[in-house]
Design a protein around this motif. Structure first.
Motif, PDB file in Angstrom:
ATOM      1  N   SER A  31       0.851  -1.192   0.000  1.00  0.00           N
ATOM      2  CA  SER A  31       0.000   0.000   0.000  1.00  0.00           C
ATOM      3  C   SER A  31       0.880   1.231   0.000  1.00  0.00           C
ATOM      4  O   SER A  31       2.089   1.141   0.235  1.00  0.00           O
ATOM      5  CB  SER A  31      -0.922   0.012   1.233  1.00  0.00           C
ATOM      6  N   GLY A  32       0.263   2.370  -0.279  1.00  0.00           N
ATOM      7  CA  GLY A  32       0.984   3.625  -0.189  1.00  0.00           C
ATOM      8  C   GLY A  32       1.327   4.275  -1.507  1.00  0.00           C
ATOM      9  O   GLY A  32       1.805   5.410  -1.541  1.00  0.00           O
ATOM     10  N   GLY A  33       1.107   3.585  -2.597  1.00  0.00           N
ATOM     11  CA  GLY A  33       1.395   4.191  -3.885  1.00  0.00           C
ATOM     12  C   GLY A  33       0.447   5.336  -4.179  1.00  0.00           C
ATOM     13  O   GLY A  33      -0.593   5.474  -3.549  1.00  0.00           O
ATOM     14  N   GLY A  34       0.819   6.159  -5.143  1.00  0.00           N
ATOM     15  CA  GLY A  34      -0.048   7.273  -5.500  1.00  0.00           C
ATOM     16  C   GLY A  34       0.683   8.301  -6.316  1.00  0.00           C
ATOM     17  O   GLY A  34       1.754   8.056  -6.864  1.00  0.00           O
ATOM     18  N   LEU A  35       0.084   9.481  -6.364  1.00  0.00           N
ATOM     19  CA  LEU A  35       0.620  10.582  -7.155  1.00  0.00           C
ATOM     20  C   LEU A  35       1.591  11.394  -6.322  1.00  0.00           C
ATOM     21  O   LEU A  35       1.310  11.733  -5.171  1.00  0.00           O
ATOM     22  CB  LEU A  35      -0.538  11.467  -7.620  1.00  0.00           C
ATOM     23  N   VAL A  36       2.733  11.687  -6.901  1.00  0.00           N
ATOM     24  CA  VAL A  36       3.729  12.481  -6.189  1.00  0.00           C
ATOM     25  C   VAL A  36       4.425  13.414  -7.178  1.00  0.00           C
ATOM     26  O   VAL A  36       4.670  13.038  -8.325  1.00  0.00           O
ATOM     27  CB  VAL A  36       4.751  11.574  -5.479  1.00  0.00           C
ATOM     28  N   GLN A  37       4.752  14.605  -6.722  1.00  0.00           N
ATOM     29  CA  GLN A  37       5.451  15.560  -7.572  1.00  0.00           C
ATOM     30  C   GLN A  37       6.946  15.279  -7.582  1.00  0.00           C
ATOM     31  O   GLN A  37       7.470  14.659  -6.659  1.00  0.00           O
ATOM     32  CB  GLN A  37       5.201  16.980  -7.075  1.00  0.00           C
ATOM     33  N   ALA A  38       7.607  15.732  -8.610  1.00  0.00           N
ATOM     34  CA  ALA A  38       9.060  15.593  -8.689  1.00  0.00           C
ATOM     35  C   ALA A  38       9.691  16.258  -7.475  1.00  0.00           C
ATOM     36  O   ALA A  38       9.316  17.372  -7.090  1.00  0.00           O
ATOM     37  CB  ALA A  38       9.578  16.220  -9.971  1.00  0.00           C
ATOM     38  N   GLY A  39      10.615  15.529  -6.847  1.00  0.00           N
ATOM     39  CA  GLY A  39      11.263  16.030  -5.650  1.00  0.00           C
ATOM     40  C   GLY A  39      10.505  15.745  -4.381  1.00  0.00           C
ATOM     41  O   GLY A  39      10.985  16.046  -3.278  1.00  0.00           O
ATOM     42  N   GLY A  40       9.337  15.153  -4.510  1.00  0.00           N
ATOM     43  CA  GLY A  40       8.501  14.869  -3.364  1.00  0.00           C
ATOM     44  C   GLY A  40       8.857  13.577  -2.655  1.00  0.00           C
ATOM     45  O   GLY A  40       9.844  12.912  -2.994  1.00  0.00           O
ATOM     46  N   SER A  41       8.037  13.216  -1.668  1.00  0.00           N
ATOM     47  CA  SER A  41       8.277  12.029  -0.853  1.00  0.00           C
ATOM     48  C   SER A  41       7.025  11.170  -0.797  1.00  0.00           C
ATOM     49  O   SER A  41       5.907  11.662  -0.981  1.00  0.00           O
ATOM     50  CB  SER A  41       8.671  12.437   0.569  1.00  0.00           C
ATOM     51  N   LEU A  42       7.275   9.894  -0.542  1.00  0.00           N
ATOM     52  CA  LEU A  42       6.168   8.947  -0.443  1.00  0.00           C
ATOM     53  C   LEU A  42       6.630   7.772   0.398  1.00  0.00           C
ATOM     54  O   LEU A  42       7.827   7.457   0.421  1.00  0.00           O
ATOM     55  CB  LEU A  42       5.774   8.470  -1.836  1.00  0.00           C
ATOM     56  N   ARG A  43       5.690   7.136   1.108  1.00  0.00           N
ATOM     57  CA  ARG A  43       6.026   5.959   1.890  1.00  0.00           C
ATOM     58  C   ARG A  43       5.167   4.791   1.454  1.00  0.00           C
ATOM     59  O   ARG A  43       3.939   4.877   1.447  1.00  0.00           O
ATOM     60  CB  ARG A  43       5.832   6.197   3.387  1.00  0.00           C
TER      61      ARG A  43
END
Length: 126
Positions: free
Chosen positions: A7-19
């Motif tokens: 789980s945890g995928g999604g939309l993220v901007q360049a330079g952003g973070s995600l878990r």
């Protein structure tokens, strides 16, 4: 039946973070590792990172060193992938896997893993 659920995928901007998170339903080995791989359309699946669930030792692909961090919650059979400074090439499908650490080996090849999740997609805007 062993299951891995990401789980945890999604939309993220360049330079952003995600878990990302991944939970193993039932470990089948006492000494095992869990890891992350990723695969872009038309490309081979590639190793990202792995962690020993018993000892916590981690190993990273050169392309993500310093930007991604893998961590674990052993009691929950769960791993996390903290992704920072995301780049366009990081936007793809991420797969979680689990495999036995024979002779305490570091598992960096997909062939060394026994169980796989369905994948979670990381996408982004330019």
């Amino acid at each position: 039946q062993v299951q891995l659920v990401e789980s945890g995928g999604g939309l993220v901007q360049a330079g952003g973070s995600l878990r990302l998170s991944c939970t193993l339903s039932r470990p089948t080995f006492s000494n095992y590792a869990m890891g992350w791989f990723r695969q872009a359309p038309g490309k081979e699946r590639g190793f990202v990172t792995t962690i020993s669930m018993s000892f916590g030792s981690a190993y990273y692909a050169d392309s993500v060193k310093g930007r991604f961090t893998i961590s674990r919650h052993s009691a929950k059979n769960t791993i996390y992938l903290h992704m920072n400074s995301l780049q366009p090439e990081d936007r793809t499908v991420y797969y979680c896997a689990a495999g036995e650490r024979v002779n305490n080996s570091t598992l960096t090849s997909g062939d060394e893993y026994d169980d796989w999740g369905q994948g979670t997609k990381v996408t982004g805007s330019t």
